[in-house]
Design an enzyme around this catalytic site. Structure first.
Site, PDB file in Angstrom:
ATOM      1  N   PRO A   9       0.791  -1.232   0.000  1.00 44.84           N
ATOM      2  CA  PRO A   9       0.000   0.000   0.000  1.00 44.84           C
ATOM      3  C   PRO A   9       0.823   1.281   0.000  1.00 44.84           C
ATOM      4  CG  PRO A   9      -0.145  -1.097   2.135  1.00 44.84           C
ATOM      5  CD  PRO A   9       0.510  -2.065   1.176  1.00 44.84           C
ATOM      6  N   ASN A  10       0.326   2.226  -0.784  1.00 46.54           N
ATOM      7  CA  ASN A  10       0.856   3.595  -0.894  1.00 46.54           C
ATOM      8  C   ASN A  10       2.159   3.689  -1.678  1.00 46.54           C
ATOM      9  OD1 ASN A  10      -1.272   4.798   0.716  1.00 46.54           O
ATOM     10  ND2 ASN A  10      -0.349   3.737   2.449  1.00 46.54           N
ATOM     11  N   ARG A  17       4.906  10.992  -2.609  1.00 45.99           N
ATOM     12  CA  ARG A  17       4.635  10.684  -1.202  1.00 45.99           C
ATOM     13  C   ARG A  17       5.888  10.953  -0.362  1.00 45.99           C
ATOM     14  NH1 ARG A  17       4.704   4.529   1.154  1.00 45.99           N
ATOM     15  NH2 ARG A  17       4.045   5.099   3.249  1.00 45.99           N
ATOM     16  N   TYR A  22      11.061   8.932   0.898  1.00 43.67           N
ATOM     17  CA  TYR A  22      11.004   7.915  -0.153  1.00 43.67           C
ATOM     18  C   TYR A  22      11.579   8.359  -1.507  1.00 43.67           C
ATOM     19  CZ  TYR A  22       7.927   5.713   3.248  1.00 43.67           C
ATOM     20  OH  TYR A  22       7.414   5.152   4.391  1.00 43.67           O
ATOM     21  N   ASN A  71       8.073  -5.624  -0.923  1.00 48.79           N
ATOM     22  CA  ASN A  71       7.957  -4.501   0.006  1.00 48.79           C
ATOM     23  C   ASN A  71       6.475  -4.441   0.381  1.00 48.79           C
ATOM     24  OD1 ASN A  71       7.874  -2.172   1.463  1.00 48.79           O
ATOM     25  ND2 ASN A  71       9.046  -0.941   0.010  1.00 48.79           N
ATOM     26  N   ALA A  74       3.146  -0.853   4.742  1.00 49.03           N
ATOM     27  CA  ALA A  74       2.555  -0.846   6.090  1.00 49.03           C
ATOM     28  C   ALA A  74       2.092  -2.238   6.540  1.00 49.03           C
ATOM     29  CB  ALA A  74       1.387   0.133   6.137  1.00 49.03           C
ATOM     30  N   ARG A 104      13.024   4.542  12.522  1.00 48.88           N
ATOM     31  CA  ARG A 104      11.746   5.267  12.533  1.00 48.88           C
ATOM     32  C   ARG A 104      10.899   4.856  13.736  1.00 48.88           C
ATOM     33  NH1 ARG A 104       9.305   4.938   6.665  1.00 48.88           N
ATOM     34  NH2 ARG A 104       8.103   6.695   7.469  1.00 48.88           N
TER      35      ARG A 104
HETATM   36  C1  DQA Z   1       8.266   1.091   3.813  1.00 45.92           C
HETATM   37  C2  DQA Z   1       8.337   1.298   5.333  1.00 45.92           C
HETATM   38  C3  DQA Z   1       6.975   1.054   5.964  1.00 45.92           C
HETATM   39  O1  DQA Z   1       7.047   1.259   7.372  1.00 45.92           O
HETATM   40  C4  DQA Z   1       5.957   2.039   5.395  1.00 45.92           C
HETATM   41  O2  DQA Z   1       4.669   1.767   5.932  1.00 45.92           O
HETATM   42  C5  DQA Z   1       5.932   2.065   3.919  1.00 45.92           C
HETATM   43  C6  DQA Z   1       7.196   1.945   3.179  1.00 45.92           C
HETATM   44  C7  DQA Z   1       9.613   1.414   3.137  1.00 45.92           C
HETATM   45  O3  DQA Z   1       9.788   0.965   2.000  1.00 45.92           O
HETATM   46  O4  DQA Z   1      10.450   2.115   3.695  1.00 45.92           O
HETATM   47  O5  DQA Z   1       4.893   2.276   3.308  1.00 45.92           O
HETATM   48  O6  DQA Z   1       7.989  -0.287   3.573  1.00 45.92           O
END
Ligand code: DQA
Length: 138
Positions: A9-10, A17, A22, A71, A74, A104
């Site tokens: 997701p995302n 983003r 990122y 990957n 979340a 983090r």
């Molecule tokens: C992530 C790290 C995760 O904690 C986060 O929710 C993401 C991206 C990363 O690639 O750094 O969406 O997987």
């Protein structure tokens, strides 16, 4: 050699983003670079914001592909279902993260993927994916 990158997701929002975390590049642009650089590998890419679709893709490719670069974003920190899917299939999975999740928030220090992954690569930006692909080629 057949390798699939599965993004959760995302990660479809890469480029816009939180660029300070990122980066500025879209995954589509980065994936085109990867295909150019790893011509000898049959590379595929799948992204979904939906947990069940990620599980479905792992099941679909997980008995025939040579590697999965995952990957789970979340869902890494919450999904027993994705962990179980990785355990169920025979294709090895390398967990990747763009950011160093251990630098983090505490909730990002937990992973349901790491205990069932072949290995984990995190914190190298998009280069984490390069390193994961290379790990399957060794
Ligand atoms: C992530 C790290 C995760 O904690 C986060 O929710 C993401 C991206 C990363 O690639 O750094 O969406 O997987």
């Amino acid at each position: 050699m057949k390798i699939i990158i599965i993004n959760g997701p995302n990660l479809n929002l890469l480029g816009k983003r939180e660029p300070e975390v990122y980066g500025n590049k879209t995954f589509e642009d980065y994936f085109a670079d990867l295909q150019f650089r790893f011509k000898e590998v049959q590379l595929e890419y799948f992204q979904s914001n939906i947990e069940g679709e990620l599980i479905g893709k792992i099941q679909e490719v997980g008995y025939s592909y040579d590697g999965i670069v995952l990957n789970a974003a979340a869902y890494t920190h919450t999904s027993v279902g994705i962990g179980d899917a990785i355990k169920a299939v025979s294709t090895p999975v390398v967990e990747v993260h763009i950011s160093n999740t251990h630098k983090r928030e505490a909730f990002r220090h937990v992973s349901y993927i790491s205990p069932v992954a072949k290995g984990v690569i995190l914190g190298f930006g998009l280069q984490s994916y390069d390193l994961a692909i290379r790990s399957f080629m060794e």
